[in-house]
Design a protein around this motif. Structure first.
Motif, PDB file in Angstrom:
ATOM      1  N   VAL A 160      56.907  79.102 -70.606  1.00  0.00           N
ATOM      2  CA  VAL A 160      55.694  79.283 -71.408  1.00  0.00           C
ATOM      3  C   VAL A 160      55.130  80.684 -71.202  1.00  0.00           C
TER       4      VAL A 160
ATOM      5  N   ILE B  68      55.785  75.722 -81.912  1.00  0.00           N
ATOM      6  CA  ILE B  68      56.933  76.590 -81.681  1.00  0.00           C
ATOM      7  C   ILE B  68      57.995  76.371 -82.749  1.00  0.00           C
TER       8      ILE B  68
ATOM      9  N   SER C  17      56.788  82.350 -74.625  1.00  0.00           N
ATOM     10  CA  SER C  17      56.063  81.725 -75.737  1.00  0.00           C
ATOM     11  C   SER C  17      55.853  82.666 -76.914  1.00  0.00           C
TER      12      SER C  17
END
Length: 120
Positions: free
Chosen positions: A41, A88, A45
């Protein structure tokens, strides 16, 4: 002074983290899978968010991705929920993984996404 775009990115990352915590609290996943998620993350990300073009991942992102093995892929794929898919891009996730040297097998199912063949 922060822009609206900065606030949106912070909100998206916050939502992703909240979803990640929810997933980890409700699913039995391998210890390695749990350990790597925070690093993924924080380092990757920005390369897998839904808006925007595909961007080659950073060296820091690839370093984390390279800690994942092909055997770990099902663990991560089991964590992909409809809520995660709103935040995502699975196409970008596969792009980042493959760019960093993780050979995600064609036909692998992650959430509602089926990994396509690698085009040369």
């Amino acid at each position: 002074m922060a822009t609206a775009n900065t606030h949106r990115h912070a909100l998206a990352l916050s939502l992703f983290l909240i979803v990640g915590v929810h997933i980890l609290g409700n699913h039995k996943v391998s210890a390695k899978c749990k350990e790597i998620i925070p690093s993924l993350v924080s380092n990757c990300s920005r390369f897998v968010r839904v808006p925007g073009p595909k961007v080659p991942p950073s060296a820091a992102c690839c370093q984390v991705v390279q800690a994942v093995t092909v055997a770990d892929v099902p663990c991560f794929c089991n964590l992909i929920t409809p809520a995660v898919e709103k935040a995502i891009s699975m196409e970008k996730v596969v792009y980042v993984a493959r760019t960093c040297g993780l050979p995600v097998p064609p036909g692998t199912v992650c959430g509602s996404y089926t990994v396509p063949p690698k085009f040369v």
